[in-house]
Scaffold this active site. Sequence first.
Site, PDB file in Angstrom:
ATOM      1  N   LYS A 112     -37.203  -3.400 -14.976  1.00  0.00           N
ATOM      2  CA  LYS A 112     -35.970  -3.834 -14.334  1.00  0.00           C
ATOM      3  C   LYS A 112     -35.178  -2.674 -13.734  1.00  0.00           C
ATOM      4  CE  LYS A 112     -35.398  -7.949 -17.217  1.00  0.00           C
ATOM      5  NZ  LYS A 112     -34.528  -8.665 -18.193  1.00  0.00           N
ATOM      6  N   ASN A 142     -35.772   8.448  -2.819  1.00  0.00           N
ATOM      7  CA  ASN A 142     -37.226   8.298  -2.879  1.00  0.00           C
ATOM      8  C   ASN A 142     -37.830   8.030  -1.504  1.00  0.00           C
ATOM      9  OD1 ASN A 142     -37.121   8.408  -5.774  1.00  0.00           O
ATOM     10  ND2 ASN A 142     -36.283   6.342  -5.689  1.00  0.00           N
ATOM     11  N   TYR A 162     -34.816  19.490 -13.717  1.00  0.00           N
ATOM     12  CA  TYR A 162     -34.798  19.165 -12.284  1.00  0.00           C
ATOM     13  C   TYR A 162     -33.409  18.742 -11.840  1.00  0.00           C
ATOM     14  CZ  TYR A 162     -36.112  17.204  -7.787  1.00  0.00           C
ATOM     15  OH  TYR A 162     -36.195  16.940  -6.443  1.00  0.00           O
ATOM     16  N   ASP A 163     -32.803  17.818 -12.576  1.00  0.00           N
ATOM     17  CA  ASP A 163     -31.468  17.324 -12.224  1.00  0.00           C
ATOM     18  C   ASP A 163     -30.475  18.471 -12.104  1.00  0.00           C
ATOM     19  OD1 ASP A 163     -32.838  15.034 -12.712  1.00  0.00           O
ATOM     20  OD2 ASP A 163     -31.506  14.258 -14.256  1.00  0.00           O
TER      21      ASP A 163
END
Length: 250
Positions: free
Chosen positions: A133, A88, A59-60
């Site tokens: 995180k 997003n 995808y990248d």
Amino acid sequence: MGSHKTNVVGTLNMLGLAKRVGARFLLTSTSEVYGDPLQHPQVESYWGNVNPIGVRSCYDEGKRTAETLTMDYHRGASVEVRIARIFNTYGPRMCIDDGRVVSNFVAQMRETWVRLHHQALRKEPLTVYGDGKQTRSFQYVSDLVEGLMRLMEGEHVGPFNLGNPGEFTMLELAQVVQEAVDPNAKIEFRPNTEDDPHKRKPDISKAKELLGWEPAVQLREGLPRMVSDFRKRIFGDHGTTEGAGTGASA
């Protein structure tokens, strides 16, 4: 493989069509072109940090190639193009099935967003991969639409980052979903997936200056609208009051 083929062959086909009919071409690229960025926040001039043989690279690299093809047609064939790097995005009318849990972390955190909401509404634990995180930025769909319209109607090729610079860890995102859907929902941690970007936040200075655009809807404002839409589609037009969080209404 299918993702890379779609991004490359599909983009090539559409660029050819745009050349033949004299159309303006919009490439909806992605923040994934930055990979696991070493620069934070990410500006459009940053070339990215992508693993070309990683599990996410189809995808990248597919989107990176699509940008290359778009600029080749712009420079070499005088096709009028626009490039948006979309971060997003969430909002009503998203496909609920996009949120199913899969073995690999999907390319856009949009699907993780849907999965968290679906789990909360179904009274399932909210799944957080890794230590929670890692950060992402979430923009409401109407903000994205406005940005795309300004890009297409303007004179600048791009690329432009279109995203909300508000930054949340995955654990914070799960907690926001808790607040809006079910305060009693449990959070479940699972091992992280390969090549998951640690940070993702757009620098939108270019879009502000050249497009006069910036997002207007913040997470805690847009989230209840999405929750309301999901409730209607999962439980029926009248929704349900069982387990409804404090922010369930639009």
